[in-house]
Design a protein around this motif. Structure first.
Motif, PDB file in Angstrom:
ATOM      1  N   ARG A 113      -8.338   9.029  50.406  1.00 58.20           N
ATOM      2  CA  ARG A 113      -8.827   9.642  49.165  1.00 58.20           C
ATOM      3  C   ARG A 113      -9.457  11.000  49.440  1.00 58.20           C
ATOM      4  NH1 ARG A 113     -13.656   6.473  47.589  1.00 58.20           N
ATOM      5  NH2 ARG A 113     -14.458   7.784  49.282  1.00 58.20           N
ATOM      6  N   ASP A 114     -10.251  11.091  50.488  1.00 59.66           N
ATOM      7  CA  ASP A 114     -10.930  12.345  50.793  1.00 59.66           C
ATOM      8  C   ASP A 114      -9.950  13.417  51.263  1.00 59.66           C
ATOM      9  OD1 ASP A 114     -13.238  11.030  50.100  1.00 59.66           O
ATOM     10  OD2 ASP A 114     -13.880  10.667  52.171  1.00 59.66           O
ATOM     11  N   LEU A 115      -8.947  13.012  52.041  1.00 60.75           N
ATOM     12  CA  LEU A 115      -7.929  13.968  52.490  1.00 60.75           C
ATOM     13  C   LEU A 115      -7.164  14.540  51.303  1.00 60.75           C
ATOM     14  CD1 LEU A 115      -6.195  15.300  54.762  1.00 60.75           C
ATOM     15  CD2 LEU A 115      -4.758  13.240  54.678  1.00 60.75           C
ATOM     16  N   TYR A 116      -6.653  13.667  50.450  1.00 60.74           N
ATOM     17  CA  TYR A 116      -5.907  14.145  49.285  1.00 60.74           C
ATOM     18  C   TYR A 116      -6.794  14.960  48.345  1.00 60.74           C
ATOM     19  CZ  TYR A 116      -1.911  11.053  50.348  1.00 60.74           C
ATOM     20  OH  TYR A 116      -0.817  10.446  50.919  1.00 60.74           O
ATOM     21  N   GLY A 117      -8.081  14.608  48.295  1.00 63.34           N
ATOM     22  CA  GLY A 117      -8.983  15.346  47.432  1.00 63.34           C
ATOM     23  C   GLY A 117      -9.020  16.826  47.753  1.00 63.34           C
ATOM     24  N   LEU A 118      -8.772  17.184  49.010  1.00 57.78           N
ATOM     25  CA  LEU A 118      -8.738  18.583  49.411  1.00 57.78           C
ATOM     26  C   LEU A 118      -7.537  19.310  48.821  1.00 57.78           C
ATOM     27  CD1 LEU A 118      -9.632  18.049  53.165  1.00 57.78           C
ATOM     28  CD2 LEU A 118     -11.169  18.837  51.358  1.00 57.78           C
ATOM     29  N   ALA A 119      -6.497  18.560  48.438  1.00 62.12           N
ATOM     30  CA  ALA A 119      -5.298  19.163  47.869  1.00 62.12           C
ATOM     31  C   ALA A 119      -5.339  19.229  46.351  1.00 62.12           C
ATOM     32  CB  ALA A 119      -4.063  18.380  48.310  1.00 62.12           C
ATOM     33  N   CYS A 120      -6.266  18.501  45.739  1.00 58.86           N
ATOM     34  CA  CYS A 120      -6.326  18.461  44.281  1.00 58.86           C
ATOM     35  C   CYS A 120      -6.631  19.858  43.729  1.00 58.86           C
ATOM     36  CB  CYS A 120      -7.391  17.469  43.812  1.00 58.86           C
ATOM     37  SG  CYS A 120      -6.962  15.749  44.173  1.00 58.86           S
ATOM     38  N   GLY A 121      -5.776  20.311  42.833  1.00 60.95           N
ATOM     39  CA  GLY A 121      -5.917  21.640  42.275  1.00 60.95           C
ATOM     40  C   GLY A 121      -5.244  22.712  43.104  1.00 60.95           C
TER      41      GLY A 121
END
Length: 352
Positions: free
Chosen positions: A252-260
């Motif tokens: 979740r935290d890794l993908y969160g860096l790609a959000c937006g």
């Protein structure tokens, strides 16, 4: 091994494992920026067939592959994507394994297109199939890419710019390895556990790579999903497991860096076909799950609103990418290998 036994075993092994992180931990060594550069016939149109969880070697995998060939013959395919679990129940540990021929070459060779590949938890099996604890399986897949140019996986983490339009690439893919970040048991290499230096290095690589990219469309490829209504659920809540390293907090935290920053996250792991518009937890980024190209099973569990979702049916996705539009086409596959266009979703961008 019963999934009900995993939390207890995980607790025992975690108690015996060395602690990762903290001020006394090893320094973070940046990951190499590995690039796979691919050419396509039309620099302003890219057609991509997307499969995941395909590596069963059984009739379903072959039926879906036949349906993919049919769609590619009719609509065209420039590139393939394999979203992990390329082998069941466990991935080979050597590039010379005959499994690469029987599960990939023989089945997808006739498509005659390169496939961007990422590893899944079954590829990185250790103590038992699918535990995600042994990166040697992923490294065997990296080594195999040097033997077969159709299997594109120059590293466990890499990027692939494709096509060219004025001012940048038409698309760029960013492949990450999520298996150590949601393993059912502590991974063998202590430095690759969630929160450790390898996790931090992969996060930094993804952040910097997305920021530097001038591609019109940016797509992140990883095995585990951020969102899913299937049996594994959302990252951070996988399978209702109790420990952060099992339930995918680090995914979740890794993908969160790609959000937006990325236009789309593509994943497998859940044996279904799902598309989600940008969610409050990940604004600006579409997410899709294509994990039904071999393994199927497990119905809908979650209640998150989906743009499209299909459970219990084999299938794959076909993307049509132009500078102004990314079109997601979901195909389900009948037992005889006949594809049916089950849903279509358009994502549009304003002209520069």
């Amino acid at each position: 091994m019963s999934r009900h036994f995993l939390p207890l075993l995980g607790l025992l092994l975690t108690a015996c494992a060395p602690t990762i992180g903290g001020t006394a931990g090893p320094p973070v060594v940046p990951l190499p920026d590995i690039t796979a550069t691919l050419g396509i016939p039309d620099p302003e149109r890219l057609r991509v067939v997307v499969m995941g969880d395909q590596g069963t070697g059984d009739g379903i995998q072959r039926q879906v592959a036949a349906a993919m060939r049919s769609v590619c013959k009719q609509r065209g395919c420039d590139l393939g994507v394999g979203l992990g679990d390329n082998f069941y129940p466990a991935g080979p540990k050597e590039a010379s394994s005959p499994l690469f021929k029987t599960r990939f070459e023989d089945i997808y060779g006739p498509l005659d297109i390169p496939f961007l590949m990422v590893p899944g938890n079954h590829d990185e099996s250790g103590l038992f199939g699918g535990d995600g604890t042994n990166a040697r399986g992923a490294e065997a897949e990296v080594a195999y890419s040097k033997l077969n140019p159709q299997w594109v996986m120059p590293g466990r983490t890499y990027r692939a710019p494709v096509g060219a339009e004025q001012g940048g690439n038409l698309a760029e893919f960013f492949a990450v390895d999520t298996s150590p970040l949601a393993a059912y048991l502590p991974v063998r290499r202590a430095n690759e556990r969630p929160g450790g230096p390898w996790d931090a290095a992969q996060r930094e690589w993804l952040t910097q790579s997305l920021q530097r990219s001038s591609a019109r469309w940016k797509l992140v490829l990883g095995h585990h999903p951020l969102f899913s209504n299937g049996k594994h659920g959302d990252a951070g809540r996988y399978d209702g497991l109790p420990f952060a390293f099992q339930r995918g907090d680090a995914v979740r935290d890794l993908y969160g860096l790609a959000c937006g920053g990325a236009d789309m996250l593509l994943s497998g792991h859940v044996h279904a076909l799902e598309v989600f518009a940008p969610q409050p937890e990940c604004p600006g980024t579409w997410t899709a799950v294509s994990g039904a190209a071999g393994e199927i099973g497990g119905g809908k569990v979650g209640t998150r609103k989906a743009a499209a979702e299909f459970f219990g049916q084999p299938g794959f996705m076909w993307l049509d990418v132009t500078p102004q539009m990314l079109m997601i086409n979901i195909y389900t596959v009948a037992p005889e290998g006949v594809p049916t266009l089950a849903a279509t979703q358009e994502i549009r961008k304003e002209a520069n």
